[in-house]
Design a protein around this motif. Structure first.
Motif, PDB file in Angstrom:
ATOM      1  N   GLU A 117      33.822  58.325  47.477  1.00  0.00           N
ATOM      2  CA  GLU A 117      34.919  58.972  46.743  1.00  0.00           C
ATOM      3  C   GLU A 117      36.221  58.214  46.962  1.00  0.00           C
ATOM      4  OE1 GLU A 117      35.223  63.024  48.009  1.00  0.00           O
ATOM      5  OE2 GLU A 117      33.071  63.384  47.680  1.00  0.00           O
ATOM      6  N   THR A 118      36.427  57.815  48.208  1.00  0.00           N
ATOM      7  CA  THR A 118      37.656  57.098  48.527  1.00  0.00           C
ATOM      8  C   THR A 118      37.719  55.776  47.772  1.00  0.00           C
ATOM      9  OG1 THR A 118      37.605  58.083  50.725  1.00  0.00           O
ATOM     10  CG2 THR A 118      39.053  56.198  50.402  1.00  0.00           C
ATOM     11  N   PHE A 119      36.608  55.059  47.767  1.00  0.00           N
ATOM     12  CA  PHE A 119      36.552  53.836  46.968  1.00  0.00           C
ATOM     13  C   PHE A 119      36.942  54.139  45.525  1.00  0.00           C
ATOM     14  CE2 PHE A 119      34.269  51.963  50.432  1.00  0.00           C
ATOM     15  CZ  PHE A 119      34.345  50.607  50.245  1.00  0.00           C
ATOM     16  N   SER A 120      36.312  55.154  44.957  1.00  0.00           N
ATOM     17  CA  SER A 120      36.529  55.462  43.547  1.00  0.00           C
ATOM     18  C   SER A 120      37.989  55.790  43.252  1.00  0.00           C
ATOM     19  CB  SER A 120      35.642  56.633  43.121  1.00  0.00           C
ATOM     20  OG  SER A 120      34.282  56.247  43.173  1.00  0.00           O
ATOM     21  N   SER A 121      38.599  56.594  44.111  1.00  0.00           N
ATOM     22  CA  SER A 121      39.977  56.964  43.795  1.00  0.00           C
ATOM     23  C   SER A 121      40.918  55.780  43.998  1.00  0.00           C
ATOM     24  CB  SER A 121      40.416  58.173  44.622  1.00  0.00           C
ATOM     25  OG  SER A 121      40.653  57.786  45.949  1.00  0.00           O
ATOM     26  N   ARG A 178      45.433  30.265  32.002  1.00  0.00           N
ATOM     27  CA  ARG A 178      44.731  31.451  32.497  1.00  0.00           C
ATOM     28  C   ARG A 178      44.845  31.501  34.014  1.00  0.00           C
ATOM     29  NH1 ARG A 178      45.368  32.239  28.282  1.00  0.00           N
ATOM     30  NH2 ARG A 178      44.014  32.685  26.516  1.00  0.00           N
ATOM     31  N   THR A 179      45.316  32.562  34.503  1.00  0.00           N
ATOM     32  CA  THR A 179      45.409  32.677  35.963  1.00  0.00           C
ATOM     33  C   THR A 179      44.580  33.849  36.450  1.00  0.00           C
ATOM     34  OG1 THR A 179      47.464  33.812  35.560  1.00  0.00           O
ATOM     35  CG2 THR A 179      47.591  31.543  36.307  1.00  0.00           C
ATOM     36  N   ALA A 180      44.877  34.211  37.684  1.00  0.00           N
ATOM     37  CA  ALA A 180      44.081  35.237  38.383  1.00  0.00           C
ATOM     38  C   ALA A 180      43.662  36.395  37.494  1.00  0.00           C
ATOM     39  CB  ALA A 180      44.867  35.760  39.571  1.00  0.00           C
ATOM     40  N   ALA A 181      44.592  36.919  36.758  1.00  0.00           N
ATOM     41  CA  ALA A 181      44.354  38.180  36.062  1.00  0.00           C
ATOM     42  C   ALA A 181      43.082  38.175  35.219  1.00  0.00           C
ATOM     43  CB  ALA A 181      45.533  38.518  35.183  1.00  0.00           C
ATOM     44  N   ASP A 182      42.830  37.106  34.492  1.00  0.00           N
ATOM     45  CA  ASP A 182      41.686  37.191  33.594  1.00  0.00           C
ATOM     46  C   ASP A 182      40.482  36.394  34.082  1.00  0.00           C
ATOM     47  OD1 ASP A 182      44.118  35.654  31.923  1.00  0.00           O
ATOM     48  OD2 ASP A 182      42.414  34.445  32.552  1.00  0.00           O
ATOM     49  N   GLN A 183      40.688  35.541  35.080  1.00  0.00           N
ATOM     50  CA  GLN A 183      39.515  34.933  35.686  1.00  0.00           C
ATOM     51  C   GLN A 183      38.758  35.970  36.505  1.00  0.00           C
ATOM     52  OE1 GLN A 183      40.296  31.415  37.973  1.00  0.00           O
ATOM     53  NE2 GLN A 183      41.467  30.484  36.328  1.00  0.00           N
ATOM     54  N   SER A 184      39.537  36.884  37.052  1.00  0.00           N
ATOM     55  CA  SER A 184      38.903  37.880  37.915  1.00  0.00           C
ATOM     56  C   SER A 184      38.037  38.813  37.102  1.00  0.00           C
ATOM     57  CB  SER A 184      39.968  38.686  38.657  1.00  0.00           C
ATOM     58  OG  SER A 184      40.336  39.809  37.922  1.00  0.00           O
ATOM     59  N   VAL A 185      37.053  39.377  37.768  1.00  0.00           N
ATOM     60  CA  VAL A 185      36.147  40.297  37.112  1.00  0.00           C
ATOM     61  C   VAL A 185      36.898  41.530  36.625  1.00  0.00           C
ATOM     62  CG1 VAL A 185      33.701  40.312  37.539  1.00  0.00           C
ATOM     63  CG2 VAL A 185      35.262  40.230  39.444  1.00  0.00           C
ATOM     64  N   GLN A 186      37.769  41.992  37.499  1.00  0.00           N
ATOM     65  CA  GLN A 186      38.522  43.191  37.156  1.00  0.00           C
ATOM     66  C   GLN A 186      39.714  42.796  36.290  1.00  0.00           C
ATOM     67  OE1 GLN A 186      40.622  44.036  40.677  1.00  0.00           O
ATOM     68  NE2 GLN A 186      41.567  45.898  39.961  1.00  0.00           N
ATOM     69  N   ASN A 187      39.899  43.481  35.216  1.00  0.00           N
ATOM     70  CA  ASN A 187      41.067  43.153  34.411  1.00  0.00           C
ATOM     71  C   ASN A 187      41.931  44.384  34.203  1.00  0.00           C
ATOM     72  OD1 ASN A 187      39.722  44.671  32.587  1.00  0.00           O
ATOM     73  ND2 ASN A 187      38.949  42.930  31.430  1.00  0.00           N
ATOM     74  N   THR A 188      42.763  44.311  33.219  1.00  0.00           N
ATOM     75  CA  THR A 188      43.777  45.349  33.054  1.00  0.00           C
ATOM     76  C   THR A 188      43.190  46.733  32.778  1.00  0.00           C
ATOM     77  OG1 THR A 188      45.427  46.074  31.464  1.00  0.00           O
ATOM     78  CG2 THR A 188      44.058  44.257  30.807  1.00  0.00           C
ATOM     79  N   ILE A 208      28.139  48.819  48.202  1.00  0.00           N
ATOM     80  CA  ILE A 208      27.958  47.588  47.435  1.00  0.00           C
ATOM     81  C   ILE A 208      27.525  47.926  46.015  1.00  0.00           C
ATOM     82  CG2 ILE A 208      26.633  45.450  47.282  1.00  0.00           C
ATOM     83  CD1 ILE A 208      26.428  45.509  50.338  1.00  0.00           C
ATOM     84  N   GLU A 209      26.589  48.852  45.898  1.00  0.00           N
ATOM     85  CA  GLU A 209      26.133  49.282  44.571  1.00  0.00           C
ATOM     86  C   GLU A 209      27.316  49.712  43.711  1.00  0.00           C
ATOM     87  OE1 GLU A 209      23.078  49.142  43.527  1.00  0.00           O
ATOM     88  OE2 GLU A 209      22.122  48.609  45.429  1.00  0.00           O
ATOM     89  N   LEU A 210      28.126  50.566  44.323  1.00  0.00           N
ATOM     90  CA  LEU A 210      29.267  51.110  43.582  1.00  0.00           C
ATOM     91  C   LEU A 210      30.194  50.020  43.068  1.00  0.00           C
ATOM     92  CD1 LEU A 210      30.971  53.700  42.822  1.00  0.00           C
ATOM     93  CD2 LEU A 210      32.204  53.294  44.948  1.00  0.00           C
ATOM     94  N   LEU A 211      30.574  49.120  43.950  1.00  0.00           N
ATOM     95  CA  LEU A 211      31.533  48.086  43.577  1.00  0.00           C
ATOM     96  C   LEU A 211      30.914  47.110  42.586  1.00  0.00           C
ATOM     97  CD1 LEU A 211      33.278  47.455  46.991  1.00  0.00           C
ATOM     98  CD2 LEU A 211      34.007  48.873  45.081  1.00  0.00           C
ATOM     99  N   ARG A 212      29.649  46.828  42.775  1.00  0.00           N
ATOM    100  CA  ARG A 212      28.974  45.939  41.837  1.00  0.00           C
ATOM    101  C   ARG A 212      29.002  46.566  40.447  1.00  0.00           C
ATOM    102  NH1 ARG A 212      24.238  43.064  44.820  1.00  0.00           N
ATOM    103  NH2 ARG A 212      23.584  45.193  45.240  1.00  0.00           N
ATOM    104  N   ARG A 213      28.691  47.846  40.395  1.00  0.00           N
ATOM    105  CA  ARG A 213      28.641  48.549  39.113  1.00  0.00           C
ATOM    106  C   ARG A 213      30.021  48.572  38.452  1.00  0.00           C
ATOM    107  NH1 ARG A 213      28.213  53.999  39.521  1.00  0.00           N
ATOM    108  NH2 ARG A 213      27.418  53.586  41.604  1.00  0.00           N
ATOM    109  N   LYS A 214      31.038  48.818  39.260  1.00  0.00           N
ATOM    110  CA  LYS A 214      32.390  48.915  38.687  1.00  0.00           C
ATOM    111  C   LYS A 214      33.037  47.545  38.535  1.00  0.00           C
ATOM    112  CE  LYS A 214      33.364  53.637  39.954  1.00  0.00           C
ATOM    113  NZ  LYS A 214      34.462  54.616  39.938  1.00  0.00           N
TER     114      LYS A 214
END
Lengths: 367, 367
Positions: A124-128, B2-12, A150-156
DNA sequence: GTGAGTTCCGAAACCGGTTTCGGCAAGGGA
DNA sequence: TCCCTTGCCGAAACCGGTTTCGGAACTCAC
């Protein structure tokens, strides 16, 4: 209405130097300054230098949260510690946190810490933290063989780095110590001292390290040409009490070990207790080698010989790996391992007693 | 580029619900929604409710860094731990951090942690965290009588809360445990058991608690009608080694104490060592009472009787006090204290030996 | 019925950055 | 000389919120 912002003593910060101040001072626009500082290729080298120098001179520092609003990146590494864990690793917490913090601040990043009471709360803490964009990625300590975090972060699709390894290495970057090599080396040393009946007390099997250390132990036995007796192997001992029980069990066997290798220091300190109860002197009557490097071990009599981990450096390495991961590097290029350092402090020596003699001593003290 | 923001898996963050989504869904403007959610008085009660419900329904959560750009507040509490400190309090670090973290997250805040190697580094760390607006305020652990950290934050007008008290309470909010009352109570208990020669081993004099605990001890002695012998008082013992030395010094006096009160558990564990070396049994030959509640004390033989601190609750209280402080409450209204809880575990009992008999026993073991 | 207040919301500026887009000027090839 | 790149920077939109300001609608007293 007046709210927190202006009731509070601290306010928006009167004389802070912004990017506009820098651009005005140079007669440029703030977009040019921004691109210059962020190494965009469409900025002339001379301009870039002029901008850098002026920014330096004026003491300009971008606000990370102002950048975050556009980039989505907070420049913060996340760490969630689980309180439910036994405290085998507590002694190192301060060093580890210091390392993580220093590794982060070396890059101008910060450490955002949270604590959770149990595995569910952890998730939950990860998610929030993810939902609220509190951090750009996570360090995952004490990895399990199968780890929901790991599952959670991989999925997200959130960047993360493991302290330890795990069963499925997909998308995983990590730093780990080669506990398996340490265990193998421990057997090698004990064999060289003349031991042939060597026991092994492993840590928690849910942790990824356990199987590795067990394999290392077995490899060492094989290498030394010794038989690994299943009765001389125990699992899931991560506290003094658990280590003591497992050691007592082994010592009461018809053919007890003359040396015991422990996967964690706490278990070894339990071996100390068991030995004391059986009238055995550690380091001669019974030898033990362990792994972790806890301060407690140094204060035991005799001091515990152990393979020590540098938790400060581990933490700082993890931070920098995570930052590189967040910046887009391939996880496969972000996997580092290191050897633990053997501290020879006297808890292992040539066997003063044979297995049979130990059995006799134990029987005598049982009465 | 392109810098960190869009190379990274997580984006906006593709499908995040923003304040505009909420206002559009309601046919209002985002300014109205913002004011409704922040309880501005110029919003009709019905509108406020409609907005709240829709925000709830749509799962809207404002981004703290987006708010920060205007309000200047990050919703983050800062904590800098000093690594140079002796490790007397390390065992509690995890609990304390968990408390701080939970107290913060109860209000939707986070904990930003940093570690520093020495006092100067600590001040630099404070300064850079303030400069970069990483946190809205600080928790200051282990307060000193004269504390540069407090000076700094006072000067920069940054909100802070002390864990402990300090000489100059100006602008200070705090949470603290009444160690002085614990020391007084310890003397009372020992006197009730029949002790009259009672020693006192204090902790580090630079810490604010030391003078308080000393006064508590003296008050207890006075209350019990006992003489406080200056030879039976020692300072600056915060480790086992230091406690041992101080205890040995007292035990070797012509008229040694029959009981010793310690300001910190680690010193008391040093008393255990000293007693063992002199052939004295803790809890009968020599009694000791202490303060902190370290796990180590529970594992000693006999278990150490001590006044225990709940570090988790302390941490969480400090977080909420700091948040209230940041929201503008008067520091004078944000001062809480609590009593430590006595854990009677058997390290103090009626004196089995007189002072003279102890002196004899000590002399005998010196030979 | 009118003027003065209130109540309540919209419009727009703002916070401090980043990023897109367009265009000017210099350079190079034909 | 002309055209087409290329290099380099300005202008403006944008991110997701907050805050100021003004004005429409409604209330109330006279």
């Amino acid at each position: 209405m007046r709210t927190a912002a202006d009731q509070s003593v601290q306010n928006t910060g009167a004389n802070r130097v912004t990017i506009s101040d820098v651009s005005d001072a140079l007669g440029l626009t703030k977009s040019t300054v921004s691109r210059a500082l962020n190494d965009y290729p469409d900025i002339a080298e001379g301009t870039r230098l002029r901008v850098r120098r002026m920014a330096e001179k004026m003491g300009y520092n971008p606000l990370s949260f102002a950048q975050a609003i556009r980039t989505g990146l907070t420049r913060s590494v996340g760490l969630v510690i689980q309180m439910a864990d036994h405290d085998a690793h507590r002694p190192f917490l301060a060093e580890f946190l210091a390392g993580v913090s220093q590794g982060a601040s070396a890059e101008g990043w910060t450490l955002t810490l949270a604590a959770a009471n149990d595995p569910d709360h952890t998730l939950e803490t990860f998610s929030s933290m993810i939902r609220d964009r509190k951090v750009d990625g996570f360090i995952i300590p004490r990895t399990l063989v199968h780890d929901d975090r790991i599952e959670l972060l991989r999925r997200k699709r959130i960047p993360f780095v493991l302290f330890g390894r795990t069963a499925d290495p997909t998308d995983c970057a990590w730093f780990d110590l080669l506990g398996e090599d340490a265990m193998q080396d421990a057997v090698r040393r004990l064999a060289a001292l003349g031991h042939s009946r060597i026991g092994f007390i492993n840590g928690g099997l849910q942790y990824n390290y356990a199987a590795l250390r067990r394999d290392g132990f077995l490899l060492g036995m094989q290498e030394a040409g010794l038989e690994a007796d299943a009765h001389l192997m125990g699992d899931d001992a991560v506290t003094i009490a658990e280590g003591r029980l497992e050691a007592l069990r082994m010592l009461r066997l018809p053919a007890p070990p003359t040396a015991i290798v422990c996967a964690v220091d706490m278990a070894a300190l339990g071996v100390y207790r068991a030995a004391a109860e059986c009238g055995l002197v550690i380091g001669s009557d019974l030898s033990t080698l362990s792994y972790d490097g806890t301060p407690d071990g140094a204060h035991a009599t005799p001091p515990l010989s152990t393979y020590a981990v540098n938790f400060t450096r581990s933490g700082s390495t993890l931070s920098s790996l995570l930052i590189r991961r967040i910046r887009g590097e391939d996880p496969q290029d972000l996997r580092e391992t290191e050897q633990a350092v053997f501290l020879d402090r006297g808890s292992a020596g040539p066997p003063a007693l044979t297995s049979g003699e130990i059995a006799g001593r134990v029987a005598q003290h049982a009465a």
